[in-house]
Design an enzyme around this catalytic site. Structure first.
Site, PDB file in Angstrom:
ATOM      1  N   ASN A   9     -11.857 -45.063 -38.243  1.00 21.01           N
ATOM      2  CA  ASN A   9     -11.827 -46.510 -38.036  1.00 21.01           C
ATOM      3  C   ASN A   9     -12.652 -46.798 -36.787  1.00 21.01           C
ATOM      4  O   ASN A   9     -12.211 -46.517 -35.675  1.00 21.01           O
ATOM      5  CB  ASN A   9     -10.367 -46.961 -37.869  1.00 21.01           C
ATOM      6  CG  ASN A   9     -10.259 -48.434 -37.516  1.00 21.01           C
ATOM      7  OD1 ASN A   9     -11.248 -49.166 -37.549  1.00 21.01           O
ATOM      8  ND2 ASN A   9      -9.055 -48.862 -37.167  1.00 21.01           N
ATOM      9  N   LYS A  11     -13.471 -49.583 -35.539  1.00 20.67           N
ATOM     10  CA  LYS A  11     -13.016 -50.795 -34.822  1.00 20.67           C
ATOM     11  C   LYS A  11     -14.216 -51.654 -34.408  1.00 20.67           C
ATOM     12  O   LYS A  11     -15.176 -51.760 -35.158  1.00 20.67           O
ATOM     13  CB  LYS A  11     -12.127 -50.403 -33.636  1.00 20.67           C
ATOM     14  CG  LYS A  11     -10.972 -49.499 -34.067  1.00 20.67           C
ATOM     15  CD  LYS A  11      -9.916 -49.309 -33.015  1.00 20.67           C
ATOM     16  CE  LYS A  11      -8.812 -48.399 -33.552  1.00 20.67           C
ATOM     17  NZ  LYS A  11      -7.689 -48.257 -32.639  1.00 20.67           N
ATOM     18  N   HIS A  97      -3.684 -53.255 -39.977  1.00 21.04           N
ATOM     19  CA  HIS A  97      -3.758 -52.440 -38.755  1.00 21.04           C
ATOM     20  C   HIS A  97      -2.960 -53.127 -37.644  1.00 21.04           C
ATOM     21  O   HIS A  97      -2.935 -54.353 -37.563  1.00 21.04           O
ATOM     22  CB  HIS A  97      -5.219 -52.252 -38.341  1.00 21.04           C
ATOM     23  CG  HIS A  97      -5.368 -51.213 -37.276  1.00 21.04           C
ATOM     24  ND1 HIS A  97      -5.125 -51.479 -35.944  1.00 21.04           N
ATOM     25  CD2 HIS A  97      -5.690 -49.904 -37.353  1.00 21.04           C
ATOM     26  CE1 HIS A  97      -5.302 -50.367 -35.256  1.00 21.04           C
ATOM     27  NE2 HIS A  97      -5.643 -49.399 -36.074  1.00 21.04           N
ATOM     28  N   GLU A  99      -3.561 -53.619 -34.659  1.00 20.46           N
ATOM     29  CA  GLU A  99      -4.344 -54.542 -33.822  1.00 20.46           C
ATOM     30  C   GLU A  99      -4.475 -55.900 -34.493  1.00 20.46           C
ATOM     31  O   GLU A  99      -4.536 -56.934 -33.830  1.00 20.46           O
ATOM     32  CB  GLU A  99      -5.714 -53.915 -33.504  1.00 20.46           C
ATOM     33  CG  GLU A  99      -5.573 -52.811 -32.468  1.00 20.46           C
ATOM     34  CD  GLU A  99      -6.524 -51.645 -32.628  1.00 20.46           C
ATOM     35  OE1 GLU A  99      -7.539 -51.791 -33.332  1.00 20.46           O
ATOM     36  OE2 GLU A  99      -6.236 -50.573 -32.055  1.00 20.46           O
ATOM     37  N   GLU A 169       0.940 -45.389 -38.175  1.00 24.94           N
ATOM     38  CA  GLU A 169       0.292 -45.442 -36.864  1.00 24.94           C
ATOM     39  C   GLU A 169       1.271 -46.011 -35.833  1.00 24.94           C
ATOM     40  O   GLU A 169       1.393 -47.232 -35.708  1.00 24.94           O
ATOM     41  CB  GLU A 169      -0.950 -46.338 -36.928  1.00 24.94           C
ATOM     42  CG  GLU A 169      -2.028 -45.828 -37.851  1.00 24.94           C
ATOM     43  CD  GLU A 169      -3.409 -46.273 -37.384  1.00 24.94           C
ATOM     44  OE1 GLU A 169      -4.276 -45.398 -37.257  1.00 24.94           O
ATOM     45  OE2 GLU A 169      -3.625 -47.469 -37.141  1.00 24.94           O
ATOM     46  N   GLY A 175      -4.940 -45.210 -29.082  1.00 23.11           N
ATOM     47  CA  GLY A 175      -5.845 -45.389 -27.951  1.00 23.11           C
ATOM     48  C   GLY A 175      -5.237 -45.005 -26.606  1.00 23.11           C
ATOM     49  O   GLY A 175      -5.793 -45.305 -25.559  1.00 23.11           O
ATOM     50  N   SER A 215      -4.358 -41.407 -31.588  1.00 18.79           N
ATOM     51  CA  SER A 215      -4.875 -40.356 -30.703  1.00 18.79           C
ATOM     52  C   SER A 215      -5.066 -39.013 -31.401  1.00 18.79           C
ATOM     53  O   SER A 215      -4.787 -37.959 -30.820  1.00 18.79           O
ATOM     54  CB  SER A 215      -3.993 -40.211 -29.459  1.00 18.79           C
ATOM     55  OG  SER A 215      -3.980 -41.418 -28.718  1.00 18.79           O
TER      56      SER A 215
HETATM   57  P1  13P Z   1      -7.094 -43.843 -31.752  1.00 18.75           P
HETATM   58  O1  13P Z   1      -7.421 -42.611 -32.562  1.00 18.75           O
HETATM   59  O2  13P Z   1      -8.206 -44.289 -30.860  1.00 18.75           O
HETATM   60  O3  13P Z   1      -5.780 -43.691 -31.040  1.00 18.75           O
HETATM   61  O4  13P Z   1      -6.902 -45.039 -32.809  1.00 18.75           O
HETATM   62  C1  13P Z   1      -6.082 -44.866 -33.891  1.00 18.75           C
HETATM   63  C2  13P Z   1      -6.255 -46.006 -34.806  1.00 18.75           C
HETATM   64  O5  13P Z   1      -5.880 -47.127 -34.497  1.00 18.75           O
HETATM   65  C3  13P Z   1      -6.907 -45.769 -36.100  1.00 18.75           C
HETATM   66  O6  13P Z   1      -6.788 -46.869 -36.937  1.00 18.75           O
END
Ligand code: 13P
Length: 257
Positions: A9, A11, A97, A99, A169, A175, A215
């Site tokens: 992803n 982002k 997601h 976010e 997740e 992150g 992560s």
């Molecule tokens: P990270 O791997 O940066 O923690 O992000 C995970 C994520 O949100 C994948 O959709």
């Protein structure tokens, strides 16, 4: 047997040129691997979908969108539909997601509409679920998972549930560099699979892929993949570099289920 799925992803990262460079590098690294046992998916920002699609055309790497709107076309400024994602070369789409839930008002209801729109457009939805840190600390992890899974999947029948991938997740692991331990991840994945079994029957639940995200890095993918209910990863930060993402894919492949 469930096929492993590793998705990146990207982002809100990568200009078109950067996206082409990254996908070219991944093609070089991953084109020759035995992709029978694994689905590899890249989810660039909308602006780079077409360019990445050209790079990975006829390869073992799939393209995915990061979101979609549930109407195919109309006066909805700023939105992208499943029909458009398909047209741009996508086979997958990330839905719900954290976010989007946190910053853009995504709810179980909108997630549900988006899942249905994705299926109508022959896109495989990657449906994200997961708890916040304060929810985990309050002992509410399973309640949140139940809410996200049960309400997000309202009205999805036994045939369509098999077209869906779930991504667990935990928000506190995204992150932050703080991965869920393999035991914590397995516990949540098992809970989700048991819930799916209650909703759809054990036989169907056993066929649904559940990815872990939060992560994921080359040095923790193996221990995560060894967990029986963990069928792949949704990778954020580590999917932005050629080496780290290819390494994650290759290490995941080494873990034979
Ligand atoms: P990270 O791997 O940066 O923690 O992000 C995970 C994520 O949100 C994948 O959709």
């Amino acid at each position: 047997m469930r096929k492993t799925i590793i998705a990146g992803n990207w982002k809100l990262y990568k200009t078109i040129n950067e996206a082409i460079e990254l996908s070219n590098g991944l093609m070089r690294d991953l084109f020759k691997i035995d992709s029978q046992g694994i689905d590899i998916v890249l989810c660039p920002p909308f602006t780079a979908l077409s360019s990445v699609s050209e790079v990975i055309l006829e390869s073992n790497i799939y393209l995915g969108g990061q979101d979609l709107y549930w109407v195919d076309e109309g006066a909805f400024t700023g939105e992208i539909s499943g029909k458009m994602l398909k047209d741009a070369g996508c086979s997958f789409v990330i839905i719900g997601h954290s976010e989007r839930r946190q910053f853009f008002g995504e709810t179980n209801e909108t997630v549900n509409k988006k899942i249905k729109a994705a299926i109508v457009n022959s896109l495989t939805p990657i449906v994200c679920v997961g708890e916040l840190l304060k929810e985990r600390e309050a002992g509410k992890t399973f309640d949140v998972l139940k809410d996200h899974v049960q309400n997000g999947l309202t009205g999805i029948d036994k045939e369509d549930i098999l077209k869906i991938v779930i991504a667990y997740e935990p928000v506190w692991a995204i992150g932050t560099g703080k991965t869920a331990t393999p035991v914590q991840a397995q516990e949540a994945h098992k809970y989700i699979r048991d819930l799916l079994a209650k909703l759809y029957g054990q036989d169907i639940a056993d066929q649904i892929r559940i990815q872990y995200g939060g992560s994921v890095k080359p040095d923790n993918i193996v221990e995560l993949m060894k967990q029986p209910d963990l069928d792949g990863a949704l990778v954020g930060g580590a999917s932005l570099q050629i080496n780290s993402f290819s390494e994650i894919v290759k290490k995941a492949l080494e873990v034979i289920k």
